[in-house]
Write a protein that holds these residues in place. Structure first.
Motif, short mmCIF file in Angstrom:
data_model
loop_
_atom_site.label_atom_id
_atom_site.label_comp_id
_atom_site.label_asym_id
_atom_site.label_seq_id
_atom_site.Cartn_x
_atom_site.Cartn_y
_atom_site.Cartn_z
N SER A 159 -17.33 -19.16 -13.38
CA SER A 159 -18.08 -19.89 -14.41
C SER A 159 -17.69 -21.35 -14.44
CB SER A 159 -17.84 -19.25 -15.79
OG SER A 159 -18.20 -17.90 -15.81
N SER A 160 -16.40 -21.63 -14.31
CA SER A 160 -15.91 -23.02 -14.34
C SER A 160 -16.50 -23.82 -13.19
CB SER A 160 -14.38 -23.04 -14.26
OG SER A 160 -13.80 -22.31 -15.31
N PHE A 161 -16.49 -23.25 -11.98
CA PHE A 161 -17.03 -23.97 -10.83
C PHE A 161 -18.54 -24.13 -10.92
CE2 PHE A 161 -12.96 -22.68 -8.76
CZ PHE A 161 -12.55 -23.96 -8.40
N LEU A 162 -19.23 -23.13 -11.51
CA LEU A 162 -20.68 -23.24 -11.67
C LEU A 162 -21.04 -24.36 -12.65
CD1 LEU A 162 -21.82 -19.50 -11.78
CD2 LEU A 162 -22.37 -21.17 -10.03
N ILE A 163 -20.29 -24.46 -13.74
CA ILE A 163 -20.52 -25.56 -14.70
C ILE A 163 -20.24 -26.90 -14.04
CG2 ILE A 163 -19.73 -26.60 -16.86
CD1 ILE A 163 -19.11 -23.75 -17.85
N LEU A 164 -19.14 -26.97 -13.28
CA LEU A 164 -18.76 -28.21 -12.61
C LEU A 164 -19.81 -28.63 -11.59
CD1 LEU A 164 -16.52 -30.35 -12.10
CD2 LEU A 164 -15.57 -28.79 -10.40
N ASP A 165 -20.43 -27.66 -10.92
CA ASP A 165 -21.33 -27.95 -9.81
C ASP A 165 -22.80 -27.92 -10.21
OD1 ASP A 165 -21.40 -28.58 -7.00
OD2 ASP A 165 -22.29 -26.61 -6.65
N SER A 166 -23.09 -27.72 -11.51
CA SER A 166 -24.48 -27.53 -11.93
C SER A 166 -25.37 -28.73 -11.61
CB SER A 166 -24.54 -27.23 -13.43
OG SER A 166 -23.95 -28.29 -14.17
N VAL A 167 -24.88 -29.94 -11.89
CA VAL A 167 -25.67 -31.15 -11.63
C VAL A 167 -25.88 -31.35 -10.13
CG1 VAL A 167 -25.76 -33.66 -11.88
CG2 VAL A 167 -24.91 -32.24 -13.77
N ASN A 168 -24.80 -31.22 -9.35
CA ASN A 168 -24.90 -31.40 -7.90
C ASN A 168 -25.80 -30.34 -7.25
OD1 ASN A 168 -23.15 -33.60 -7.97
ND2 ASN A 168 -21.34 -32.28 -7.83
N PHE A 169 -25.80 -29.13 -7.81
CA PHE A 169 -26.64 -28.07 -7.27
C PHE A 169 -28.12 -28.44 -7.39
CE2 PHE A 169 -29.07 -24.10 -7.94
CZ PHE A 169 -28.85 -23.50 -6.71
N ARG A 170 -28.51 -28.95 -8.54
CA ARG A 170 -29.90 -29.36 -8.73
C ARG A 170 -30.25 -30.53 -7.81
NH1 ARG A 170 -33.26 -28.32 -14.05
NH2 ARG A 170 -32.53 -26.23 -14.52
N ASN A 171 -29.30 -31.45 -7.63
CA ASN A 171 -29.55 -32.57 -6.72
C ASN A 171 -29.74 -32.11 -5.29
OD1 ASN A 171 -29.39 -34.44 -8.79
ND2 ASN A 171 -27.19 -34.80 -8.52
N ARG A 172 -28.97 -31.09 -4.88
CA ARG A 172 -29.12 -30.55 -3.53
C ARG A 172 -30.48 -29.88 -3.36
NH1 ARG A 172 -23.50 -29.31 -4.15
NH2 ARG A 172 -23.97 -27.19 -4.85
N LEU A 173 -30.92 -29.17 -4.40
CA LEU A 173 -32.24 -28.55 -4.34
C LEU A 173 -33.34 -29.60 -4.21
CD1 LEU A 173 -32.28 -25.59 -6.92
CD2 LEU A 173 -32.59 -25.47 -4.46
N ARG A 174 -33.21 -30.68 -4.98
CA ARG A 174 -34.21 -31.75 -4.90
C ARG A 174 -34.23 -32.36 -3.50
NH1 ARG A 174 -31.86 -33.28 -10.07
NH2 ARG A 174 -33.22 -32.56 -11.76
N PHE A 175 -33.06 -32.52 -2.90
CA PHE A 175 -32.99 -33.11 -1.55
C PHE A 175 -33.65 -32.19 -0.53
CE2 PHE A 175 -30.88 -33.70 2.56
CZ PHE A 175 -31.07 -35.07 2.74
N ILE A 176 -33.39 -30.87 -0.65
CA ILE A 176 -33.96 -29.91 0.29
C ILE A 176 -35.49 -29.89 0.19
CG2 ILE A 176 -34.13 -27.44 0.84
CD1 ILE A 176 -31.19 -27.21 -0.10
N LEU A 177 -36.01 -30.01 -1.06
CA LEU A 177 -37.44 -29.89 -1.29
C LEU A 177 -38.14 -31.24 -1.44
CD1 LEU A 177 -37.22 -26.99 -3.92
CD2 LEU A 177 -37.86 -26.77 -1.51
#
Length: 346
Positions: A159-177
């Protein structure tokens, strides 16, 4: 001849999709011991994200906001895990006595029916109302719930790593798409729907659990706080979750007090769930989930069979994700449409 090739190709694609989906589901079933803590962690991360945003809006730097949220999460999980484990162990140890008391009540009820001239044999009544089956069901359910707290450390770190990485995860999705803006908007939309669903259901479940706690405290039902916690989680299960949550308190009201107390508790749960489910939840949810009632019910059955109680709790978000994937391809779009809540305009 050439006109038939695209049709054959689409059929082959559809068959390939279902074969791939079957392999993925088999792997998911095989790795469910790892996937279930991951799904619980994702749920916790989604529920705690608003707290982090609130702290950042108050001027607290992002690292300090994250530390504050993680500290609060650690404290809650430890206290929650210790309390729930203790309450579950106490109740499971008490189950034998509850089963014996239920059998005694059943015997007295059988005698009452005979005195009223109603010819029902004890074996028939026992076959219809099986105290051992009721006790066994709740023992399995509570032990499965307690087993998840043995993964507290894994859930905590994930949970801690998911919260920490939540913003970067969305940015990676935007880059892929980035080259498919319409696909990016669709992904953003489904993530926002799942996020909104979790937040609203958490608020609704908290209100329901608080009402249940007051009701059980008023009638002096044992393990009231445990049943309130169970009500909170089971309220995420569509259709039958609130019904299952009411059964243990009603049985304890009958065993510890009287028939009238059990009836009042059942009526209290019915009123509470009617108010919350028919008034508060629709008002907060706004537009529908995009799934039909039939889909919601059978998704609960399927994911419950697949992942157990955790699958039942997460059945709606999981089905929303599957529907989103089906809607992205021409060959499977009709399946996603069948799962939807589309109604023809009058």
């Amino acid at each position: 001849m050439s006109s038939e090739k695209p049709i054959v190709w689409r059929i082959n694609q559809l068959l390939f999709f279902f074969m791939s989906f079957g392999v993925i589901m088999a792997l998911a079933k095989w790795t469910s011991d790892l996937l279930i803590p991951l799904m619980i962690s994702a749920m916790i991360a989604l529920l705690l994200q608003p707290m982090m945003h609130w702290l950042q809006q108050r001027g607290l730097p992002r690292p300090l906001s994250l530390v504050s949220v993680i500290t609060a999460m650690i404290t809650l999980l430890i206290l929650f895990g210790v309390f729930v484990a203790a309450e579950i162990n106490a109740f499971v140890g008490h189950l034998g006595e509850i089963g014996a008391q239920l059998r005694g009540i059943l015997d007295r009820f059988d005698l009452f029916l005979m005195q009223q001239g109603i010819p029902i044999e004890k074996q028939q009544l026992s076959a219809f109302i099986r105290p051992e089956g009721i006790v066994s069901f709740f023992k399995r359910m509570l032990l499965q719930m307690g087993n998840q707290f043995s993964n507290t450390l894994l859930i905590l770190f994930t949970s801690s790593f998911l919260i920490l990485d939540s913003v970067n995860f969305r940015n990676r999705l935007r880059f892929i798409l980035r080259e498919k803006p319409e696909r990016e908007q669709a992904v953003e939309k489904v993530f926002d729907k799942i996020y909104t669903y979790f937040i609203i259901m958490a608020k609704v479940s908290l209100i329901t659990a608080a009402g249940a706690l007051l009701l059980l405290w008023f009638f002096d039902v044992q393990y009231a706080l445990l049943w309130a916690v169970l009500t909170f989680f089971l309220n995420f299960i569509p259709v039958i979750g609130s019904i299952i949550a009411a059964v243990p308190p009603v049985i304890l009201g009958l065993v510890e007090h009287s028939w009238s107390t059990a009836m009042w508790i059942a009526l209290g749960y019915l009123l509470l769930n009617s108010i919350v489910g028919n008034i508060l939840q629709p008002a907060m949810m706004g537009r529908g989930l995009g799934l039909s009632s039939f889909t919601v019910f059978w998704s609960m059955v399927f994911w419950g069979w697949f992942f157990g109680p955790t699958g039942m709790i997460l059945s709606v978000p999981l089905t929303m994700g599957v529907q989103f994937l089906l809607m992205q391809y021409d060959e499977t779009r009709w399946l996603g449409f069948l799962l939807s809540d589309y109604k023809e305009n009058a």
